[in-house]
Design an enzyme around this catalytic site. Sequence first.
Site, PDB file in Angstrom:
ATOM      1  N   THR A 115       0.813  -1.219   0.000  1.00 62.52           N
ATOM      2  CA  THR A 115       0.000   0.000   0.000  1.00 62.52           C
ATOM      3  C   THR A 115       0.850   1.274   0.000  1.00 62.52           C
ATOM      4  N   GLY A 116       2.167   1.132   0.041  1.00 65.65           N
ATOM      5  CA  GLY A 116       3.042   2.304   0.055  1.00 65.65           C
ATOM      6  C   GLY A 116       3.425   2.752  -1.345  1.00 65.65           C
TER       7      GLY A 116
ATOM      8  N   ASP B 203       6.378   2.543  -3.106  1.00 64.62           N
ATOM      9  CA  ASP B 203       7.081   1.568  -3.948  1.00 64.62           C
ATOM     10  C   ASP B 203       6.189   0.374  -4.247  1.00 64.62           C
TER      11      ASP B 203
ATOM     12  N   ASP C 231       0.099  -8.365   9.613  1.00 66.12           N
ATOM     13  CA  ASP C 231       0.917  -7.236  10.048  1.00 66.12           C
ATOM     14  C   ASP C 231       2.321  -7.795  10.255  1.00 66.12           C
TER      15      ASP C 231
ATOM     16  N   ALA D  28       7.685  -3.380   3.537  1.00 65.51           N
ATOM     17  CA  ALA D  28       6.976  -2.808   4.689  1.00 65.51           C
ATOM     18  C   ALA D  28       7.954  -2.239   5.707  1.00 65.51           C
ATOM     19  N   ALA D  29       7.625  -1.073   6.200  1.00 63.12           N
ATOM     20  CA  ALA D  29       8.450  -0.442   7.236  1.00 63.12           C
ATOM     21  C   ALA D  29       7.743   0.804   7.737  1.00 63.12           C
TER      22      ALA D  29
ATOM     23  N   SER E 278       8.702   4.186   7.645  1.00 65.97           N
ATOM     24  CA  SER E 278       9.745   4.686   6.739  1.00 65.97           C
ATOM     25  C   SER E 278      10.035   6.172   6.898  1.00 65.97           C
TER      26      SER E 278
ATOM     27  N   THR F  75      18.509   1.035   2.844  1.00 70.38           N
ATOM     28  CA  THR F  75      18.402   2.469   2.571  1.00 70.38           C
ATOM     29  C   THR F  75      19.716   3.225   2.715  1.00 70.38           C
TER      30      THR F  75
ATOM     31  N   GLU G 251      19.956   5.873   4.196  1.00 68.29           N
ATOM     32  CA  GLU G 251      19.991   6.435   5.558  1.00 68.29           C
ATOM     33  C   GLU G 251      21.003   5.684   6.427  1.00 68.29           C
TER      34      GLU G 251
ATOM     35  N   TYR H 107      15.298   5.152  12.709  1.00 68.37           N
ATOM     36  CA  TYR H 107      14.970   4.475  11.437  1.00 68.37           C
ATOM     37  C   TYR H 107      16.234   3.884  10.805  1.00 68.37           C
TER      38      TYR H 107
ATOM     39  N   LYS I 213      17.061  -0.038  10.199  1.00 62.33           N
ATOM     40  CA  LYS I 213      17.307  -0.546   8.847  1.00 62.33           C
ATOM     41  C   LYS I 213      18.663  -1.242   8.757  1.00 62.33           C
TER      42      LYS I 213
ATOM     43  N   ARG J 164       4.257   9.293  -3.846  1.00 62.05           N
ATOM     44  CA  ARG J 164       4.955   9.602  -2.595  1.00 62.05           C
ATOM     45  C   ARG J 164       3.963  10.143  -1.561  1.00 62.05           C
TER      46      ARG J 164
HETATM   47  P1  NAP Z   1       5.969   3.954   2.385  1.00 66.10           P
HETATM   48  O1  NAP Z   1       5.240   4.617   1.258  1.00 66.10           O
HETATM   49  O2  NAP Z   1       6.080   4.637   3.684  1.00 66.10           O
HETATM   50  O3  NAP Z   1       5.248   2.528   2.614  1.00 66.10           O
HETATM   51  C1  NAP Z   1       5.491   1.776   3.767  1.00 66.10           C
HETATM   52  C2  NAP Z   1       4.633   0.527   3.726  1.00 66.10           C
HETATM   53  O4  NAP Z   1       4.902  -0.241   4.916  1.00 66.10           O
HETATM   54  C3  NAP Z   1       3.117   0.802   3.719  1.00 66.10           C
HETATM   55  O5  NAP Z   1       2.503  -0.104   2.842  1.00 66.10           O
HETATM   56  C4  NAP Z   1       2.717   0.512   5.149  1.00 66.10           C
HETATM   57  O6  NAP Z   1       1.388   0.071   5.294  1.00 66.10           O
HETATM   58  C5  NAP Z   1       3.650  -0.650   5.474  1.00 66.10           C
HETATM   59  N1  NAP Z   1       3.748  -0.905   6.899  1.00 66.10           N
HETATM   60  C6  NAP Z   1       4.077  -0.021   7.889  1.00 66.10           C
HETATM   61  N2  NAP Z   1       4.019  -0.635   9.093  1.00 66.10           N
HETATM   62  C7  NAP Z   1       3.658  -1.926   8.863  1.00 66.10           C
HETATM   63  C8  NAP Z   1       3.413  -3.054   9.690  1.00 66.10           C
HETATM   64  N3  NAP Z   1       3.516  -2.994  11.024  1.00 66.10           N
HETATM   65  N4  NAP Z   1       3.043  -4.210   9.110  1.00 66.10           N
HETATM   66  C9  NAP Z   1       2.905  -4.299   7.782  1.00 66.10           C
HETATM   67  N5  NAP Z   1       3.112  -3.263   6.923  1.00 66.10           N
HETATM   68  C10 NAP Z   1       3.475  -2.092   7.465  1.00 66.10           C
HETATM   69  O7  NAP Z   1       7.452   3.543   1.945  1.00 66.10           O
HETATM   70  P2  NAP Z   1       8.101   3.518   0.477  1.00 66.10           P
HETATM   71  O8  NAP Z   1       8.614   4.864   0.155  1.00 66.10           O
HETATM   72  O9  NAP Z   1       7.183   2.820  -0.457  1.00 66.10           O
HETATM   73  O10 NAP Z   1       9.392   2.623   0.763  1.00 66.10           O
HETATM   74  C11 NAP Z   1       9.327   1.194   0.654  1.00 66.10           C
HETATM   75  C12 NAP Z   1      10.464   0.596   1.482  1.00 66.10           C
HETATM   76  O11 NAP Z   1      11.712   1.078   0.997  1.00 66.10           O
HETATM   77  C13 NAP Z   1      10.439   0.966   2.966  1.00 66.10           C
HETATM   78  O12 NAP Z   1      10.942  -0.134   3.675  1.00 66.10           O
HETATM   79  C14 NAP Z   1      11.395   2.139   3.063  1.00 66.10           C
HETATM   80  O13 NAP Z   1      11.928   2.234   4.364  1.00 66.10           O
HETATM   81  C15 NAP Z   1      12.430   1.732   2.026  1.00 66.10           C
HETATM   82  N6  NAP Z   1      13.156   2.834   1.384  1.00 66.10           N
HETATM   83  C16 NAP Z   1      12.476   3.856   0.805  1.00 66.10           C
HETATM   84  C17 NAP Z   1      13.169   4.854   0.141  1.00 66.10           C
HETATM   85  C18 NAP Z   1      12.455   6.002  -0.542  1.00 66.10           C
HETATM   86  O14 NAP Z   1      13.116   7.000  -0.874  1.00 66.10           O
HETATM   87  N7  NAP Z   1      11.165   5.900  -0.793  1.00 66.10           N
HETATM   88  C19 NAP Z   1      14.564   4.798   0.064  1.00 66.10           C
HETATM   89  C20 NAP Z   1      15.225   3.712   0.656  1.00 66.10           C
HETATM   90  C21 NAP Z   1      14.506   2.713   1.295  1.00 66.10           C
HETATM   91  P3  NAP Z   1       0.183   1.079   5.603  1.00 66.10           P
HETATM   92  O15 NAP Z   1      -0.235   1.639   4.281  1.00 66.10           O
HETATM   93  O16 NAP Z   1      -0.823   0.187   6.212  1.00 66.10           O
HETATM   94  O17 NAP Z   1       0.709   2.135   6.539  1.00 66.10           O
HETATM   95  O1  G4F Z   2      11.567  13.615   2.574  1.00 69.31           O
HETATM   96  P1  G4F Z   2      12.247  13.242   3.830  1.00 69.31           P
HETATM   97  O2  G4F Z   2      11.395  12.999   5.023  1.00 69.31           O
HETATM   98  O3  G4F Z   2      13.157  11.979   3.492  1.00 69.31           O
HETATM   99  P2  G4F Z   2      14.425  11.343   4.223  1.00 69.31           P
HETATM  100  O4  G4F Z   2      14.504  11.740   5.634  1.00 69.31           O
HETATM  101  O5  G4F Z   2      15.622  11.621   3.365  1.00 69.31           O
HETATM  102  O6  G4F Z   2      14.063   9.793   4.161  1.00 69.31           O
HETATM  103  C1  G4F Z   2      13.558   9.206   2.971  1.00 69.31           C
HETATM  104  O7  G4F Z   2      14.636   8.701   2.210  1.00 69.31           O
HETATM  105  C2  G4F Z   2      15.372   7.628   2.825  1.00 69.31           C
HETATM  106  C3  G4F Z   2      16.491   7.233   1.859  1.00 69.31           C
HETATM  107  O8  G4F Z   2      17.621   8.051   2.070  1.00 69.31           O
HETATM  108  C4  G4F Z   2      14.416   6.488   3.075  1.00 69.31           C
HETATM  109  F1  G4F Z   2      15.089   5.428   3.615  1.00 69.31           F
HETATM  110  C5  G4F Z   2      13.298   6.939   4.019  1.00 69.31           C
HETATM  111  O9  G4F Z   2      12.379   5.876   4.205  1.00 69.31           O
HETATM  112  C6  G4F Z   2      12.568   8.108   3.370  1.00 69.31           C
HETATM  113  O10 G4F Z   2      11.911   7.633   2.226  1.00 69.31           O
HETATM  114  O11 G4F Z   2      13.307  14.382   4.236  1.00 69.31           O
HETATM  115  C7  G4F Z   2      14.304  14.800   3.329  1.00 69.31           C
HETATM  116  C8  G4F Z   2      15.009  16.017   3.898  1.00 69.31           C
HETATM  117  C9  G4F Z   2      15.494  15.824   5.340  1.00 69.31           C
HETATM  118  O12 G4F Z   2      16.757  16.438   5.463  1.00 69.31           O
HETATM  119  C10 G4F Z   2      14.460  16.602   6.175  1.00 69.31           C
HETATM  120  O13 G4F Z   2      14.959  17.083   7.422  1.00 69.31           O
HETATM  121  O14 G4F Z   2      14.078  17.102   3.946  1.00 69.31           O
HETATM  122  C11 G4F Z   2      14.173  17.732   5.218  1.00 69.31           C
HETATM  123  N1  G4F Z   2      12.887  18.440   5.463  1.00 69.31           N
HETATM  124  C12 G4F Z   2      12.767  19.787   5.573  1.00 69.31           C
HETATM  125  N2  G4F Z   2      11.488  20.107   5.810  1.00 69.31           N
HETATM  126  C13 G4F Z   2      11.698  17.892   5.643  1.00 69.31           C
HETATM  127  C14 G4F Z   2      10.797  18.944   5.851  1.00 69.31           C
HETATM  128  N3  G4F Z   2      11.291  16.585   5.612  1.00 69.31           N
HETATM  129  C15 G4F Z   2       9.979  16.339   5.788  1.00 69.31           C
HETATM  130  N4  G4F Z   2       9.546  15.059   5.742  1.00 69.31           N
HETATM  131  N5  G4F Z   2       9.061  17.346   6.030  1.00 69.31           N
HETATM  132  C16 G4F Z   2       9.422  18.658   6.074  1.00 69.31           C
HETATM  133  O15 G4F Z   2       8.601  19.540   6.276  1.00 69.31           O
END
Ligand code: NAP
Ligand code: G4F
Length: 331
Positions: free
Chosen positions: A13-14, A16, A59, A82-83, A85, A128, A130, A156, A160, A191
């Site tokens: 549901t997220g 990705d 879950d 799932a995470a 995130s 990630t 991170e 986080y 991870k 997103r």
């Molecule tokens: P996201 O949009 O936040 O989606 C997170 C998903 O995890 C949602 O489907 C959520 O379900 C599910 N989830 C949360 N808690 C759970 C639980 N207790 N049991 C089962 N499912 C649960 O994340 P995303 O951006 O698609 O990222 C996908 C994965 O890649 C994550 O693991 C994230 O940490 C990792 N990642 C993301 C990025 C990025 O830039 N997007 C980069 C590096 C790694 P609900 O809809 O029910 O909340």
């Molecule tokens: O969009 P962000 O929350 O992403 P962040 O922290 O980089 O994490 C994302 O990328 C990771 C991969 O490197 C994933 F693993 C993780 O799950 C997630 O998808 O924040 C990006 C930057 C940060 O420096 C934050 O402090 O934007 C800055 N920021 C400034 N104002 C903000 C805001 N972030 C958020 N979320 N909201 C703000 O209002």
Amino acid sequence: MTEQKRAFITGITGQDGGHLTELLHGKGYEIYGLLRGQRNTRREAFTDEFPYVKLIETDLMDQTSLIRAIETSRPDEIYNLAAISHVGYSFRNPQLTTDVTGKGVLGMLEAVRIAGMADTARFYQASTSEMFGGLDYNRPGDGYNEDSPFHPRSPYGVAKLFAHWTARNYRESYGMYVSCGILFNHEGERRGLEFVTRKITNAVARIHLGKQEYVTLGDLWPKRDWGYAGDYVRGMWLMLQQDEPDDYVLASGQTKSIEDFLAAAFAEIGIDDWNPYVRQDPEFMRPVEVDILLGDPTKAREKLGWVPEVDFPGLVKLMVQHDIALESSNA
Ligand code: NAP
Ligand code: G4F
């Protein structure tokens, strides 16, 4: 005739999960997805968009039903997305984040073993950037690669890293096919609005349409290596098609600040000086920042043939245009 492949996606549901479901459906997979929570409206909203997915209610925290989910789906490929995130949220809820984002992965891997699928199922773990932490001392000039040292800077990131090493440990200990994608930030029209890029593009769209006056953000100087999520899920799939499991960095190889993102997004609606439209609030700042992330995707390019198709200007344009269309249709 080749047999239809089966995939089980957690986090379907997220962001990705949505892109990956589209990709795998296009390739003819039978897709199972984990749905959590008890509200019918969530199931209906998901099923409207992806009627072909078989949803399994569980879950990451429910070990027995995870085992049942693997037994039911008998997947060839498992994508563990799932995470919890959101990095900011993880500072406010560190124990929950550790349980779900860290220990949840252990639960998934054990479920695969207990269900008797350790020798056949291929497992993708969503690691990630991170985990690197963005500090000067461990930052190579041309970007983090698969061998760079880790120094996570948030609950986080720490969770991870536990998950990443657990996944590698299961590969080494039990010979399981487990690959970790160390993905840098990837964004797009799916997103969540709580992440900075989408928060900005949605606000820009609303400002353009006269529905909002300004956007309130945290720190604007951190830099991220931003790409398009559609490109990155293709990389996940490629990782599981290799003969041997391995770990890969997926990144654009470019880093931009939040100010750069703001400038590009406001330029889309013809505004050159974005300052009057942006406010800052400590509520959106973190106890500690990851200052700069830059990835080196050489290994993925050379071994997987992975090359992203959407660049930074293309990403910002796509997101702003999507949000203008979305906000125009919402009263
Ligand atoms: P996201 O949009 O936040 O989606 C997170 C998903 O995890 C949602 O489907 C959520 O379900 C599910 N989830 C949360 N808690 C759970 C639980 N207790 N049991 C089962 N499912 C649960 O994340 P995303 O951006 O698609 O990222 C996908 C994965 O890649 C994550 O693991 C994230 O940490 C990792 N990642 C993301 C990025 C990025 O830039 N997007 C980069 C590096 C790694 P609900 O809809 O029910 O909340
Ligand atoms: O969009 P962000 O929350 O992403 P962040 O922290 O980089 O994490 C994302 O990328 C990771 C991969 O490197 C994933 F693993 C993780 O799950 C997630 O998808 O924040 C990006 C930057 C940060 O420096 C934050 O402090 O934007 C800055 N920021 C400034 N104002 C903000 C805001 N972030 C958020 N979320 N909201 C703000 O209002």
